[in-house]
Design an enzyme around this catalytic site. Sequence first.
Site, PDB file in Angstrom:
ATOM      1  N   PRO A   1      27.832  27.438  42.901  1.00  0.00           N
ATOM      2  CA  PRO A   1      27.892  28.881  42.683  1.00  0.00           C
ATOM      3  C   PRO A   1      28.430  29.595  43.926  1.00  0.00           C
ATOM      4  O   PRO A   1      27.997  29.325  45.043  1.00  0.00           O
ATOM      5  CB  PRO A   1      26.427  29.252  42.428  1.00  0.00           C
ATOM      6  CG  PRO A   1      25.780  27.984  41.973  1.00  0.00           C
ATOM      7  CD  PRO A   1      26.479  26.894  42.705  1.00  0.00           C
ATOM      8  N   GLU A   2      29.408  30.477  43.715  1.00  0.00           N
ATOM      9  CA  GLU A   2      29.973  31.255  44.807  1.00  0.00           C
ATOM     10  C   GLU A   2      29.424  32.679  44.711  1.00  0.00           C
ATOM     11  O   GLU A   2      28.524  32.965  43.904  1.00  0.00           O
ATOM     12  CB  GLU A   2      31.501  31.210  44.756  1.00  0.00           C
ATOM     13  CG  GLU A   2      32.043  29.785  44.848  1.00  0.00           C
ATOM     14  CD  GLU A   2      33.570  29.713  44.808  1.00  0.00           C
ATOM     15  OE1 GLU A   2      34.233  30.656  45.283  1.00  0.00           O
ATOM     16  OE2 GLU A   2      34.099  28.715  44.275  1.00  0.00           O
TER      17      GLU A   2
ATOM     18  N   HIS B   1      14.339  17.794  35.919  1.00  0.00           N
ATOM     19  CA  HIS B   1      14.910  18.239  37.195  1.00  0.00           C
ATOM     20  C   HIS B   1      14.380  19.600  37.649  1.00  0.00           C
ATOM     21  O   HIS B   1      14.989  20.248  38.497  1.00  0.00           O
ATOM     22  CB  HIS B   1      16.445  18.281  37.145  1.00  0.00           C
ATOM     23  CG  HIS B   1      17.072  17.002  36.688  1.00  0.00           C
ATOM     24  ND1 HIS B   1      16.951  15.818  37.383  1.00  0.00           N
ATOM     25  CD2 HIS B   1      17.820  16.712  35.586  1.00  0.00           C
ATOM     26  CE1 HIS B   1      17.594  14.857  36.744  1.00  0.00           C
ATOM     27  NE2 HIS B   1      18.127  15.369  35.651  1.00  0.00           N
TER      28      HIS B   1
ATOM     29  N   LYS C   1      26.384  33.413  49.829  1.00  0.00           N
ATOM     30  CA  LYS C   1      25.931  32.609  48.694  1.00  0.00           C
ATOM     31  C   LYS C   1      24.416  32.414  48.676  1.00  0.00           C
ATOM     32  O   LYS C   1      23.902  31.621  47.879  1.00  0.00           O
ATOM     33  CB  LYS C   1      26.615  31.238  48.723  1.00  0.00           C
ATOM     34  CG  LYS C   1      28.139  31.276  48.695  1.00  0.00           C
ATOM     35  CD  LYS C   1      28.713  29.875  48.834  1.00  0.00           C
ATOM     36  CE  LYS C   1      30.218  29.889  49.002  1.00  0.00           C
ATOM     37  NZ  LYS C   1      30.776  28.529  49.180  1.00  0.00           N
TER      38      LYS C   1
ATOM     39  N   ARG D   1      39.933  19.142  49.674  1.00  0.00           N
ATOM     40  CA  ARG D   1      39.561  20.075  48.609  1.00  0.00           C
ATOM     41  C   ARG D   1      40.744  20.300  47.669  1.00  0.00           C
ATOM     42  O   ARG D   1      41.864  20.597  48.102  1.00  0.00           O
ATOM     43  CB  ARG D   1      39.134  21.434  49.194  1.00  0.00           C
ATOM     44  CG  ARG D   1      38.006  21.365  50.191  1.00  0.00           C
ATOM     45  CD  ARG D   1      36.705  20.887  49.588  1.00  0.00           C
ATOM     46  NE  ARG D   1      36.193  21.816  48.589  1.00  0.00           N
ATOM     47  CZ  ARG D   1      35.403  22.861  48.865  1.00  0.00           C
ATOM     48  NH1 ARG D   1      35.045  23.107  50.123  1.00  0.00           N
ATOM     49  NH2 ARG D   1      34.956  23.642  47.910  1.00  0.00           N
TER      50      ARG D   1
ATOM     51  N   ARG E   1      21.084  17.947  41.259  1.00  0.00           N
ATOM     52  CA  ARG E   1      21.548  17.217  42.449  1.00  0.00           C
ATOM     53  C   ARG E   1      20.536  17.226  43.596  1.00  0.00           C
ATOM     54  O   ARG E   1      20.694  16.484  44.565  1.00  0.00           O
ATOM     55  CB  ARG E   1      22.874  17.813  42.926  1.00  0.00           C
ATOM     56  CG  ARG E   1      23.975  17.858  41.864  1.00  0.00           C
ATOM     57  CD  ARG E   1      24.595  16.514  41.609  1.00  0.00           C
ATOM     58  NE  ARG E   1      25.435  16.088  42.720  1.00  0.00           N
ATOM     59  CZ  ARG E   1      26.720  16.447  42.858  1.00  0.00           C
ATOM     60  NH1 ARG E   1      27.298  17.245  41.950  1.00  0.00           N
ATOM     61  NH2 ARG E   1      27.421  16.017  43.881  1.00  0.00           N
TER      62      ARG E   1
END
Length: 275
Positions: free
Chosen positions: A2-3, A93, A60, A264, A112
């Site tokens: 997420p940005e 999770h 962020k 990237r 993650r």
Amino acid sequence: MPELPEVETIRQTLRQLVIGKEMESVDIKWPKIIQKPDDMEEFKQLLVGQTIEEIRRKGKFLLFDLTDLVLVSHLRMEGKYGVFQKGEEIAEHTHITFHFVDGTELRYRDVRKFGTMHLFEKGAELDEKPLIQLAMDPLEEHFSFTLFAQKIQKSERVIKNILLDQTVIAGLGNIYVDETLFLAGIHPLRKGNSLTLSEIETIYQSAVLTLQEAIKQGGTTIRSYVNSQGQIGMFQQQLHVYGQTDKACRKCHDKIVKMKVNGRGTHFCPTCQQL
């Protein structure tokens, strides 16, 4: 990951759900998420009786302003918040659950397990990691364009890497750097010290426009992003270059190209963004 637009959307939706709620207890299933304090039991005890008074964002990061403390949360790759009633089925999770006295729960889910949480006394959150070295983001009211331009023009790095550096400008990740540079007409391999002040101003204005529009659309859902009410973003429908490899550029109809920059994936139009 997420940005800025996704984190801002999460902030806005979370505010509607948890402001004014008092914490009764905290369950922690994956202690490594808790970075400060390093004692999991201390973290849990400090939060008992704390009320969420406001939720802010810096780059962020989400900042939960509590009665006496500030909880700084970074979602990393897959972190998500959701509000549930006590007794509702707990999704796999789910690693942190904040139980409120009204019977609802704020749950943090992270496939993650890369997300982090730091707890500070109010007023101390900007004086230590992870926020002490974080630059201002382009939507902050007192953003210093002068300092931003100086950092760029002193750098021999390529502009793609500079804009990803959170100590230069906060909140931008791979998606919005590619979109910003397309809108500005700047090739991602231009070196910072080759850019004029006018070009840097264009980059800044392009970043602001891109981020504001993405926030209006609720962010960008590429893989798994949803806001705290379970809704996907819609900005992916307006992407010019990111994820558009070999598609026709909306401006010139040349093919969008993808290359690697410092590992990237980087998307650009070779006609609109000439090197």
